[in-house]
Scaffold this active site. Structure first.
Site, short mmCIF file in Angstrom:
data_model
loop_
_atom_site.label_atom_id
_atom_site.label_comp_id
_atom_site.label_asym_id
_atom_site.label_seq_id
_atom_site.Cartn_x
_atom_site.Cartn_y
_atom_site.Cartn_z
N TYR A 234 58.74 69.53 70.80
CA TYR A 234 59.46 68.68 69.73
C TYR A 234 60.99 68.64 70.26
CZ TYR A 234 60.60 66.24 65.65
OH TYR A 234 60.77 65.16 64.62
N LEU A 272 56.86 69.40 56.96
CA LEU A 272 55.91 69.15 55.93
C LEU A 272 54.62 68.57 56.72
CD1 LEU A 272 58.33 68.86 53.01
CD2 LEU A 272 56.54 70.47 53.24
N VAL A 273 53.56 68.72 55.87
CA VAL A 273 52.46 67.64 55.98
C VAL A 273 52.83 66.10 55.52
CG1 VAL A 273 49.93 67.42 55.79
CG2 VAL A 273 50.88 69.60 55.73
P1 NAI Z 1 56.04 59.16 56.49
O1 NAI Z 1 55.08 58.68 57.73
O2 NAI Z 1 55.42 59.96 55.39
O3 NAI Z 1 56.91 58.05 56.02
C1 NAI Z 1 57.15 56.83 57.06
C2 NAI Z 1 57.70 55.85 56.26
O4 NAI Z 1 58.15 54.73 57.32
C3 NAI Z 1 56.66 55.02 55.24
O5 NAI Z 1 57.20 54.64 54.35
C4 NAI Z 1 56.24 53.71 56.13
O6 NAI Z 1 55.82 52.66 55.48
C5 NAI Z 1 57.74 53.46 56.72
N1 NAI Z 1 57.49 52.67 58.11
C6 NAI Z 1 56.69 53.00 59.30
N2 NAI Z 1 57.16 51.84 60.17
C7 NAI Z 1 57.59 51.08 59.48
C8 NAI Z 1 58.23 49.70 59.88
N3 NAI Z 1 57.89 49.17 61.07
N4 NAI Z 1 58.86 48.88 58.87
C9 NAI Z 1 59.14 49.33 57.66
N5 NAI Z 1 58.54 50.54 57.35
C10 NAI Z 1 58.19 51.38 58.11
O7 NAI Z 1 57.07 59.95 57.38
P2 NAI Z 1 57.82 61.34 57.14
O8 NAI Z 1 57.46 62.35 57.62
O9 NAI Z 1 58.66 61.09 55.65
O10 NAI Z 1 59.40 60.94 58.11
C11 NAI Z 1 60.32 60.09 57.52
C12 NAI Z 1 61.52 60.78 58.33
O11 NAI Z 1 61.47 62.18 58.03
C13 NAI Z 1 61.23 60.74 59.80
O12 NAI Z 1 62.51 60.58 60.67
C14 NAI Z 1 60.93 62.21 60.48
O13 NAI Z 1 61.11 62.43 61.69
C15 NAI Z 1 61.68 62.98 59.63
N6 NAI Z 1 61.14 64.29 59.41
C16 NAI Z 1 59.90 64.55 59.12
C17 NAI Z 1 59.43 65.93 58.96
C18 NAI Z 1 58.13 66.35 58.56
O14 NAI Z 1 57.73 67.61 58.92
N7 NAI Z 1 57.11 65.66 58.10
C19 NAI Z 1 60.48 66.91 58.94
C20 NAI Z 1 61.69 66.66 59.26
C21 NAI Z 1 62.19 65.38 59.41
#
Ligand code: NAI
Ligand code: NA
Length: 395
Positions: A234, A272-273
């Site tokens: 990662y 988180l998941v």
């Molecule tokens: P997620 O998959 O739940 O949400 C992604 C969002 O982006 C959704 O609303 C989706 O519709 C949108 N999306 C994706 N491609 C798109 C596009 N081309 N145009 C418009 N919208 C688009 O992901 P999550 O986990 O909430 O991730 C959000 C951020 O948080 C990321 O930067 C991730 O790296 C970060 N993050 C996630 C962690 C985790 O454990 N899940 C931990 C720490 C940070």
């Protein structure tokens, strides 16, 4: 129709509208239970439909009475085919927001494109006039560059030699060793182009140029650091290079917002998941063990607890606490020494046989299905539901 989960690897092809509705309502109730935050009033959330972005939208609206515009990329339903979960989440979020008298509109399309940025700016100009908080929460495996039209794909590879470690198939609980060959310069470039800070900066430049950012506005993007167990794949891998780039971009955005007295932050969040994280090798096993340890210590949080705390204890306080590298840390409990030490101990011992006891595989699984509206308490999955749910404020 009656909707059942249909999984293929780490994705689920179906989603349940009622379960998604309940998830949204539960998150709203959690935010309301924590009381009012003297927070943002007009919020743009890019990546607003699931995970941390949805939690940011809910916290803004129901914690701080904010008007919200949500941008996301989700699949609408068609007769006999359910929508993607973020579609249902957004539909029910808007329904609840409108009931509460809150402005909420949504744009479904590719946030990386110029067209969606233009459409969003037009909507802001016509209706909200200006934005005081921009949340950047995209997670995507691909990006078509808006200038060149070139399509980039991110990869999850280590950089310091072949990575060998345990991983779990969270459906079966089977632990096996995986081996991932290191990425090269090309892999780094592709991953940074997709998940680095360029698009965040493009959004902020476009918003500023259009004069739709408020004096003193803030913008926040989300990053991850995590433990030594996962760092080779990662934080020290290709995705880590993208996060380095995202974090550096915060400084250049802050510089560019100087006249507005605006500020860009990166918040480092807890593992988180989500749909994004279930696709990363090794992370699901780490999360299963982490959940076990954090739940036992009573410090487990989901997306909504994390973001509610981000807003109330970090962003909207008199001083925003940051680390040596200028980042907000709400991964503080995940990174606690006792937590990391216990997870590392479990990691050494865990096998397919012992995982159900040593780890929280059940919690992982439940959270995974919950993402798609399944296994949600109080939902009768034998009942017919209407899959053709529309998003009321979709532009
Ligand atoms: P997620 O998959 O739940 O949400 C992604 C969002 O982006 C959704 O609303 C989706 O519709 C949108 N999306 C994706 N491609 C798109 C596009 N081309 N145009 C418009 N919208 C688009 O992901 P999550 O986990 O909430 O991730 C959000 C951020 O948080 C990321 O930067 C991730 O790296 C970060 N993050 C996630 C962690 C985790 O454990 N899940 C931990 C720490 C940070
Ligand atoms: Na999100």
């Amino acid at each position: 129709m009656i909707i059942e989960p249909r999984t293929r690897g780490f994705i689920c092809l179906t989603a349940h509208p009622k379960g998604c509705e309940q998830n949204v309502i539960d998150q709203i109730e959690y935010v309301q239970s924590k009381g009012n935050i003297d927070g943002p009033k007009k919020v743009l959330v890019i990546g607003a439909s699931t995970g941390f972005g949805l939690a940011s939208r809910i916290t803004s609206a129901f914690g701080s009475d904010a008007a919200t515009i949500g941008v996301f990329l989700e699949k609408p339903p068609s007769e006999g085919r359910p929508a993607s979960p973020g579609w249902y989440n957004s539909a029910y979020f808007e329904e609840q927001a409108h009931k509460a008298g809150l402005y909420a509109k949504s744009i479904n399309g590719d946030a990386f494109s110029h067209a969606i940025k233009d459409q969003t700016i037009k909507l802001i100009k016509e209706e909200l006039k200006e934005i005081d908080l921009v949340i950047y929460s995209l997670a995507s495996p691909v990006r078509t560059h808006p200038d060149s039209g070139e399509r980039f794909k991110s990869v999850l590879k280590p950089l310091e030699g072949t990575f060998r470690n345990n991983t779990v198939d969270f459906h079966t609980g089977k632990i096996s060793e995986i081996s991932i060959e290191p990425g090269n310069e090309e892999d780094i470039k592709n991953t940074v182009t997709v998940m680095g800070g360029e698009d965040w900066k493009m959004w902020m430049d476009a918003l500023q140029k259009a004069n739709v950012l408020a004096e003193g506005c803030k913008t926040v993007a989300y990053s991850y650091i995590g433990s030594e167990l996962t760092e080779a794949v990662y934080r020290k891998g290709t995705i880590g290079k993208a996060k380095d780039d995202l974090e550096a971009t915060a400084f250049s955005i802050t510089d560019s917002l100087e006249k507005l007295n605006g500020k860009a932050y990166v918040s480092v969040n807890k593992a988180l998941v989500t749909q994004a994280s279930s696709a990363i090798p090794v992370i699901p096993l780490y999360i299963s063990l982490l959940y076990k340890v954090m739940k036992e210590k009573n410090i487990h949080e989901g997306c909504i607890e994390q973001i509610q705390r981000l807003f109330s204890d970090r962003l909207y306080t008199s001083t925003t606490e940051i680390d040596d590298e200028g980042r907000i840390r709400i991964d503080d409990w995940e990174m606690r020494e006792d937590v990391q030490a216990e997870v590392a101990e479990l990691w050494k011992k865990v096998t397919t046989e012992t995982l159900p006891k040593l780890g929280d595989l059940e919690g992982y699984n439940k959270d995974f299905f919950n993402l798609f509206g399944f296994k949600v308490a109080g939902i009768d999955y034998d009942k017919e539901v209407n899959e053709m749910v529309q998003i009321p404020g979709l532009q």
